[in-house]
Motif scaffolding. Structure first.
Motif, PDB file in Angstrom:
ATOM      1  N   SER B 128       0.847  -1.204   0.000  1.00 22.35           N
ATOM      2  CA  SER B 128       0.000   0.000   0.000  1.00 22.35           C
ATOM      3  C   SER B 128       0.874   1.241   0.000  1.00 22.35           C
ATOM      4  O   SER B 128       1.923   1.269   0.630  1.00 22.35           O
ATOM      5  N   ASN B 130       0.255   5.657   0.451  1.00 20.24           N
ATOM      6  CA  ASN B 130      -0.742   6.725   0.515  1.00 20.24           C
ATOM      7  C   ASN B 130      -0.202   7.917  -0.277  1.00 20.24           C
ATOM      8  O   ASN B 130       0.974   8.248  -0.209  1.00 20.24           O
ATOM      9  N   HIS B 132      -0.003  11.633  -0.845  1.00 22.54           N
ATOM     10  CA  HIS B 132      -0.217  12.825  -0.022  1.00 22.54           C
ATOM     11  C   HIS B 132       0.434  14.022  -0.701  1.00 22.54           C
ATOM     12  O   HIS B 132       1.556  14.401  -0.381  1.00 22.54           O
ATOM     13  N   GLU B 140      -5.502  20.355  -0.029  1.00 19.48           N
ATOM     14  CA  GLU B 140      -4.608  19.257   0.326  1.00 19.48           C
ATOM     15  C   GLU B 140      -5.440  18.011   0.582  1.00 19.48           C
ATOM     16  O   GLU B 140      -6.459  18.074   1.261  1.00 19.48           O
ATOM     17  N   TRP B 141      -5.061  16.904   0.034  1.00 16.63           N
ATOM     18  CA  TRP B 141      -5.767  15.660   0.326  1.00 16.63           C
ATOM     19  C   TRP B 141      -4.763  14.548   0.550  1.00 16.63           C
ATOM     20  O   TRP B 141      -3.559  14.695   0.295  1.00 16.63           O
ATOM     21  N   ASN B 142      -5.245  13.413   1.014  1.00 15.72           N
ATOM     22  CA  ASN B 142      -4.379  12.296   1.397  1.00 15.72           C
ATOM     23  C   ASN B 142      -5.204  11.018   1.266  1.00 15.72           C
ATOM     24  O   ASN B 142      -6.172  10.835   1.982  1.00 15.72           O
ATOM     25  N   LYS B 143      -4.844  10.155   0.317  1.00 18.01           N
ATOM     26  CA  LYS B 143      -5.649   8.952   0.111  1.00 18.01           C
ATOM     27  C   LYS B 143      -4.762   7.717   0.120  1.00 18.01           C
ATOM     28  O   LYS B 143      -3.638   7.735  -0.365  1.00 18.01           O
ATOM     29  N   SER B 144      -5.331   6.659   0.640  1.00 17.05           N
ATOM     30  CA  SER B 144      -4.617   5.391   0.663  1.00 17.05           C
ATOM     31  C   SER B 144      -4.865   4.665  -0.661  1.00 17.05           C
ATOM     32  O   SER B 144      -5.958   4.730  -1.225  1.00 17.05           O
ATOM     33  N   GLN B 145      -3.850   3.957  -1.153  1.00 14.75           N
ATOM     34  CA  GLN B 145      -4.012   3.205  -2.394  1.00 14.75           C
ATOM     35  C   GLN B 145      -3.346   1.846  -2.229  1.00 14.75           C
ATOM     36  O   GLN B 145      -2.129   1.703  -2.390  1.00 14.75           O
ATOM     37  N   PRO B 146      -4.139   0.822  -1.879  1.00 15.85           N
ATOM     38  CA  PRO B 146      -3.561  -0.496  -1.695  1.00 15.85           C
ATOM     39  C   PRO B 146      -3.225  -1.122  -3.050  1.00 15.85           C
ATOM     40  O   PRO B 146      -3.688  -0.662  -4.098  1.00 15.85           O
ATOM     41  N   LYS B 165       4.287  13.205  -1.271  1.00 13.80           N
ATOM     42  CA  LYS B 165       5.013  12.220  -0.477  1.00 13.80           C
ATOM     43  C   LYS B 165       4.123  11.069  -0.093  1.00 13.80           C
ATOM     44  O   LYS B 165       2.891  11.141  -0.188  1.00 13.80           O
ATOM     45  N   ASN B 167       3.482   8.790   3.277  1.00 16.15           N
ATOM     46  CA  ASN B 167       3.839   8.761   4.698  1.00 16.15           C
ATOM     47  C   ASN B 167       4.317   7.388   5.136  1.00 16.15           C
ATOM     48  O   ASN B 167       5.071   7.258   6.093  1.00 16.15           O
TER      49      ASN B 167
END
Lengths: 506, 238, 293
Positions: B128, B130, B132, B140-146, B165, B167
Motif C-alpha cells: 500500500s 498513501n 499525499h 490538500e488531500w491524502n488517500k490510501s491506495q492499496p 510524499k 507517509n
C-alpha cells in the motif's frame, strides 16, 4: 465614568500629594464604623458575662459598634480573589477565555472550575506540565481611597473626655494597600483538585481563606464531586469573584447581614468548613450542590460547637441565543447554633453546646445577559430563631417578648462590557427587617440601603498576568441605634467610599 | 500546341500553389535548449528500502535520491521548462497524464500538467501507498491506495508546484508541476527540452528545479522558427 | 425547629456518605465505558446565521491566544503548545465528515469546538451558545479565501452499524493487515509501526500515529460512528490517509469493531474478543509482514 487613563495620570498625583501630607486617620476606624455587622462571637461572650434583658442585648449591640470590634469576615481587609493567572499559564488561554472581566467567571470558566480546574484533555495532571510550572498566584491592590462616615460620636471638646459627645462626619483618605491573596490551586492528579488560599489583611497577617481538596467526576460522572475543607459556598453570584473592591462596596451587605442583636455569626459570603457534594451537566448549564458544614462560620479550631449546618444550591442555565447564557438559581442555608453550654467557673466551654436553635437564609439569584449587559439579581429571606435573634444568654431561658428576627434583602447588579478590556458596573442593594427580635426595637433598625458604581479597565489582556485599573464609588445608609437621644430611636448613618486602585495579579 | 497546354497547366498549378494556404508540417514556433548547472551540486545518497522488502528486492542496486539528477556535461534533469507568461493558456489537453508508484518510487519524479488536466495515479507495487500531495494553494488531500486498487483520478485547478510524499515510505517524494500552460517539458538527464507549437508572440520561459529554484528568459516567436534558449542554474550543495 | 434542623443536617450528611459509597461503584452512564458525548449538542444542526463582526469580538476573547490575530496558528502561546494550533488560513481540517481535500461542514466545525481535541490544548467549549459558535465560525472563515469559492464536501455516508460479532472483528483484523494500518499504528495498535518514527505533519511538525492501547477517546470523536468517519475521511494535514476508495459501506464497521478491541476500555467488542482469544489465540497469524508465512 471618568476616563480611566486620567485616573492614574497627573491629575490624581497632584491631589494625592496634598493628601500625603495630611495625617491618616486609622483605616481601622473607618472600616469599623463601616461594618455594622460585627463578629458576634464577641457579642456572645459578652452576653455570657452580663445578665441579659432586651435592653442589655440592645446595648451590647451598640457597644460592639462603638468599641470598634474588628470584623473578622466582613471587612475589606480580607481580599476576595478567585482569579488565577497560573491557570492561564498552564493551559495557554487568555484570562478573557474564562472570565467575563476577571475575576468574574463566564460560562466556560464555570465549566472549568466545576471540572476541578481541568480541561479534561488528558493533560490536567501535573505530570503533563513542565517541571518548572508551579501553580502559584498572588493578587494585591495598591490604592488611594477616601472613606467618609456621618454621625460619628466624638467628644464635644477635642481632648476632653468629660465634655460629652456630639455627632460629626469623619473623613479619611490616603494611599493604602489591600490585603494580599497568595494561593495555589490546580490538580494533584487527574480528577483530584485542590485549593490552598492564604489571605492577609493590610498588615500581612495571614489566615486560611480556603483550603480544600476535591474529588472530581467520581465514577467518571460529572454529577458527583466531593469537596472537603474550607471553601466558598456554591453561590450563583460569587462574592469572591466580583468586581467591587471598596470598603463599602467590596462586599454584599445581604451576604453578611446580621439582625440587630442577633448572636448568629453567619454570612453566605463567608467561607465555611465542611464537605460538599456537587454536580453539573457536562456544560455546567445545570448545577447542584449539597453541603454539610460545621456551625462555626468557617473558623477552624476547637470552637466548632459539635453542630452542623446544611447548604443547598441549584441553578439552571439556558442558551439565550444571540444574547448569551441565562442562568437562574435557588438556594437555602439552614444553620443551627447551640444555646446551652457546659460551663466552668461560670464561663462557657467552647464545643460543648447543646439545645440548638436554627436560622436560615434562602432565596434565589440570577445571571442574565442581554448582549453586552449583564444583570445579576439576588433575593434573600433570612430568619433567626428567637433565642439567637435576641442574643439570649446561654443556659438562660428565652427573654420575655423575644421573637424570631426575619428580614428580606437583595440587590440588582449590572455590568456593561464595553469590550473585553473595559467594564462598567453598578449595584443597588437594600435590606429590610420584617420582624425585629423585640417589639420594642424600632422596626427599621438595621435596615441597609447601598448603592455602588465603578469601572474596571484592563490595559492588557493575555495569558500570563493581569492588571485592572479600578475606580469605584460606594454609598451605604444604615439605620443604626440612636446614640445620643433616648433609647428606641434610630439614626441614619451614611458611609461612603471612593476608591482608585491598581489591582494586579500574577 | 502541347507546349501551350503544358505551360497553362504549369501556370495554374503554380498559381494554385502560391495562393493556397501552406499546410505546415509543424505549426508554430519551437523553443529548444539545454539546462545545465554551474557550481557543485549535492551528492545524492542511496535510499535504504529495508523497511519495505517487496520494493527493496525490485532494485538490484539501491536507487539514489532523485532531488538532483545530473548528466555528463553538467546537464540537469527533472527540470520543468514552461511558458510562464505570454500567449493564451488555452483549455487543458484532453489527454491526461499519469503518475505511477513502482518499486517504491514515483515515476516520473516530476510530472508536469496543465491546471484542469486529468491526472491518473496508479499503484503498481505489492504494498500500500498513501498519496499525499502537500499542496497549499490547491486543496490538500491524502488517500490510501492499496495494491490492486483502481487508479486515483484527480484534477488540479490552480497552478502550483506541489511536493508529493508517501507517509508509509518516507523516502518517496516527487512533484506535481501544475502549470497555466500546456507548453511544458521536463528535461531528461541530458538536460534537453523542446517546447513546440508556439503561436507568434513574446514569451517568458521559466526553468524550475526543486532545489535550485527558477530562472526566466524572454523569447519572441515570429513564425515557425526554432528559437534556441539555454538555462544555466546555479547549483548549491545544500 | 432545632430538631428539624438537626434532621436536615444529618440527612444531608448521610446522603453524602451514601453517595460516596455508591459513587465508588457507579460507572459512566450507560456508554460501555466510553466517555459521554455533550448532552446531544454535538449532533445538533446549526440553524444560526453567523455574523463575522460579532464573531471577531468572541474570537479575540476565546481563540486568539493560540490561533493568533491572523488565524494562522501563531498565537502568543504557540511556542509552548504541542501539537500546534490549527492554521485557519489553509482551510485544512482534521475532523470532518467530508471527503479528504474538501471543506468541512459547519456541523463538523461546531463539533470540534464543542468537543475539544483530547491530547491537545483545544478546550471543550461546551457552554458557548449556538449563536456564538456560529458567529465565531463565520469569522474564522474570513481567514481563508477557500470558503468563498468552495462548498463543503458531501458528508460521507455512515450506514447503520452492523452487529458486533466475532466474524466482524476478525474481518476487521484482516483489513488492518491488508490495508497496512500496522505499518504506522503497529501490529498491536501501539503507534509503533515501522513507518511511525520520524513522521511529520503537513507543517513539518513531528507527529505520531495514535496509540489505541492508551486512548479512550480520539481527537475527532468518541463513538463508533466517529471512528468510522475518521478512517473514511482521513485526517487532512496529517499522515492519516482517507480509505474511502477502498473500504466501502458495512466493511468499515468490521474495522471499527476490531479497532475497539485494542483500546483500554471495557467495550462489547473487547469483551467478545478477549473471550474468544482465551481459546482461539493460536489460530491467529500475527499482524505484520506476512510475506514469509
Amino acid at each position: 465614568m471618568r476616563s480611566t487613563k486620567g485616573m492614574c495620570g497627573a491629575q490624581w498625583l497632584s491631589a494625592c500629594a496634598l493628601a500625603v501630607g495630611a495625617s491618616l486617620l486609622s483605616v481601622s476606624t473607618a472600616s469599623a464604623t463601616v461594618t455594622r455587622h460585627s463578629d458576634s462571637t464577641i457579642t456572645l461572650s459578652q452576653a455570657a458575662i452580663d445578665g441579659r434583658t432586651a435592653r442589655d442585648a440592645y446595648r451590647a449591640y451598640v457597644a460592639s459598634i462603638q468599641n470598634n470590634e474588628p470584623a473578622a469576615t466582613a471587612s475589606y481587609a480580607t481580599m476576595r480573589v478567585k482569579r488565577i493567572p497560573a491557570f492561564a499559564r498552564k493551559y495557554g488561554l487568555r484570562c478573557s477565555a474564562c472570565h467575563t472581566a476577571w475575576p468574574e467567571l463566564n460560562s466556560f470558566g464555570q465549566q472549568f472550575r466545576d471540572n476541578g480546574y481541568q480541561l479534561k484533555n488528558e493533560r490536567d495532571t501535573p505530570i503533563s506540565q513542565s517541571n518548572a510550572y508551579f501553580p502559584i498566584t498572588i493578587r494585591v491592590t495598591p490604592q488611594f481611597h477616601m472613606e467618609r462616615a456621618t454621625k460619628q460620636l466624638v467628644d464635644a471638646t477635642p481632648g476632653d473626655g468629660e465634655s460629652g459627645q456630639t455627632e460629626k462626619t469623619l473623613t479619611s483618605h490616603g494611599f493604602d494597600l489591600s490585603g494580599m491573596d497568595l494561593w495555589t490551586a490546580g490538580t494533584l492528579w487527574k480528577n483530584v483538585s485542590f485549593v490552598a488560599l492564604l489571605s492577609s489583611d493590610n498588615f500581612a497577617s495571614f489566615h486560611f481563606e480556603a483550603v480544600n481538596l476535591r474529588f472530581d467526576n467520581l465514577g467518571d460522572n460529572p454529577w458527583l464531586n466531593l469537596k472537603v475543607g474550607k471553601f466558598e459556598l456554591d453561590n450563583l453570584i460569587s462574592e469572591k469573584r466580583f468586581l467591587f473592591l471598596s470598603d463599602n462596596g467590596g462586599s454584599y451587605a445581604t451576604y453578611h447581614f446580621s439582625a440587630p442583636g442577633s448572636s448568629v455569626d453567619f454570612g453566605v459570603g463567608d467561607n465555611q468548613l465542611g464537605a460538599e457534594l456537587s454536580g453539573h451537566s457536562l456544560n455546567s448549564y445545570t448545577r447542584y450542590s449539597a453541603a454539610v458544614l460545621s456551625s462555626n462560620d468557617g473558623d477552624p479550631g476547637s470552637n466548632n460547637f459539635s453542630s452542623y449546618d446544611a447548604n443547598f444550591n441549584f441553578s439552571q442555565a439556558f442558551d439565550g441565543g444571540a444574547m448569551g447564557v441565562e442562568r437562574i438559581g435557588a438556594y437555602a442555608y439552614v444553620g443551627q447554633r447551640p444555646t446551652s453550654f457546659q460551663t466552668s467557673g461560670g464561663d462557657a466551654i467552647a464545643g460543648s453546646g447543646t439545645n440548638r436553635k436554627t436560622f436560615y437564609r434562602a432565596g434565589f439569584a440570577g445571571d442574565f445577559f442581554l448582549h453586552k449587559l449583564e444583570f445579576l439579581p439576588f433575593y434573600l429571606h433570612g430568619n433567626d430563631n428567637a433565642f439567637l435573634a435576641s442574643g439570649a444568654t446561654p443556659n438562660e431561658p428565652l427573654p420575655d417578648g423575644a421573637r424570631d428576627a426575619s428580614w428580606n434583602g437583595g440587590f440588582l447588579e449590572t455590568h456593561y462590557y464595553i469590550n473585553q478590556q473595559l467594564v462598567l458596573t453598578q449595584r443597588v442593594e437594600a435590606i429590610r427587617m420584617s420582624q425585629q427580635a423585640f417589639s420594642s426595637m424600632p422596626s427599621t433598625l438595621g435596615n441597609v440601603d447601598a448603592y455602588s458604581f465603578g469601572t474596571r479597565w484592563y490595559p492588557f489582556m493575555y495569558s500570563r498576568a493581569g492588571l485592572a485599573v479600578h475606580g469605584e464609588y460606594s454609598l451605604m445608609k444604615t439605620v443604626s441605634p440612636g446614640q445620643t437621644a433616648e433609647e428606641g430611636s434610630t439614626v441614619n448613618i451614611w458611609t461612603s467610599s471612593l476608591l482608585f486602585a491598581l489591582d494586579f495579579d500574577f | 500546341m502541347r507546349m501551350k497546354i503544358l505551360a497553362c497547366v504549369t501556370l495554374v498549378v503554380l498559381t494554385t500553389m502560391a495562393l493556397a494556404p501552406a499546410t505546415p508540417h509543424k505549426a508554430g514556433g519551437t523553443v529548444t535548449g539545454k539546462v545545465t548547472y554551474t557550481g557543485t551540486p549535492p551528492k545524492m545518497k542511496p535510499i535504504d528500502m529495508a523497511k519495505e522488502p517487496s520494493c527493496a528486492k525490485q532494485h538490484a542496486t539501491p536507487v539514489m535520491n532523485e532531488s538532483v539528477v545530473t548528466g555528463s556535461g553538467n546537464t540537469l534533469g527533472d527540470v520543468v521548462v514552461y511558458i510562464s507568461a505570454g500567449g493564451e493558456a488555452g483549455a487543458a489537453p484532453a489527454q491526461g497524464v499519469e503518475f505511477d508508484q513502482k518499486g517504491c518510487q514515483y515515476i516520473p519524479h516530476v510530472l508536469a500538467m496543465q491546471a484542469g488536466q486529468q491526472l491518473t495515479i496508479k499503484n503498481d507495487d505489492q504494498t500500500s501507498h498513501n498519496i499525499h500531495p502537500m499542496s497549499k494553494v490547491n486543496p490538500e488531500w491524502n488517500k490510501s491506495q492499496p495494491p490492486g486498487a483502481p487508479p486515483i483520478q484527480v484534477k488540479y485547478e490552480k497552478p502550483e508546484f506541489i511536493p508529493v510524499k508517501c507517509n508509509v515510505h518516507p523516502w518517496m517524494h516527487g512533484y506535481f508541476a501544475v502549470l497555466n500552460t500546456s507548453h511544458s517539458a521536463v528535461t531528461g538527464a541530458d538536460g534537453s527540452f523542446s517546447l513546440t507549437g508556439l503561436p507568434p508572440g513574446k514569451y517568458t520561459v521559466t526553468a524550475w528545479q526543486e532545489r535550485f529554484g527558477t530562472q526566466s528568459q524572454e523569447v519572441t516567436i515570429t513564425g515557425n522558427e526554432t528559437a534556441k534558449l539555454d538555462f544555466v542554474l546555479k547549483a548549491t550543495e545544500y | 425547629m432545632s430538631r428539624d434542623a438537626r434532621r436536615i443536617a444529618s440527612l444531608a450528611g448521610l446522603g453524602i456518605v451514601f453517595s460516596i459509597i455508591s459513587a465508588a461503584g457507579v460507572r459512566a452512564q450507560g456508554n460501555n465505558g466510553l466517555p459521554r458525548e455533550g448532552q446531544g449538542q454535538d449532533n445538533k444542526i446549526i440553524k444560526n446565521v453567523g455574523r463575522p463582526a460579532v464573531g471577531k469580538v468572541e474570537y479575540v476573547r476565546y481563540c486568539v491566544g493560540c490561533h493568533g490575530d491572523h488565524g494562522d496558528g501563531q498565537g502568543e502561546n504557540t511556542p509552548w503548545i504541542e501539537p500546534k494550533p490549527r492554521d485557519f488560513t489553509l482551510a485544512v481540517f482534521k475532523c470532518r465528515s467530508t471527503p479528504s481535500g474538501t471543506l468541512p461542514t459547519d456541523q463538523d466545525l461546531m463539533n470540534t469546538i464543542r468537543r475539544g481535541i483530547v491530547h491537545s490544548n483545544m478546550p471543550e467549549w461546551r457552554p458557548l451558545p449556538d449563536q456564538m459558535i456560529a458567529d465565531i465560525l463565520s469569522y474564522i472563515k474570513t481567514f481563508s479565501p477557500r470558503w468563498k469559492t468552495e462548498q463543503p464536501g458531501t458528508p460521507v455516508v455512515v450506514p447503520a452499524e452492523t452487529p458486533v460479532t466475532m466474524e466482524s472483528i476478525l474481518a476487521g483484523r484482516a483489513m488492518f493487515q491488508k490495508f497496512e494500518c500496522w505499518k504506522c499504528h503497529g501490529p498491536e495498535g501501539r503507534g509503533n509501526g515501522p513507518s511511525a518514527s520520524g513522521m511529520t505533519d503537513s507543517k513539518d511538525q513531528p507527529i505520531q500515529p495514535l496509540d489505541f492501547t492508551t486512548s479512550d477517546r480520539f481527537k475527532c470523536g468518541t463513538t463508533n460512528a466517529d471512528l468510522y468517519r475518521i478512517f473514511m475521511t482521513g485526517l487532512d494535514g496529517t499522515p492519516m490517509a482517507s480509505f474511502s476508495d477502498n473500504i466501502k459501506g458495512d466493511a468499515g464497521w468490521d474495522l471499527v469493531h476490531y479497532l475497539r478491541t485494542m483500546q483500554p476500555m471495557r467495550t462489547p467488542e473487547a469483551t467478545i474478543w478477549k473471550a474468544w482469544l482465551a481459546t482461539h489465540a493460536g489460530e491467529l497469524k500475527p499482524i505484520g509482514d506476512q510475506t514469509g508465512q
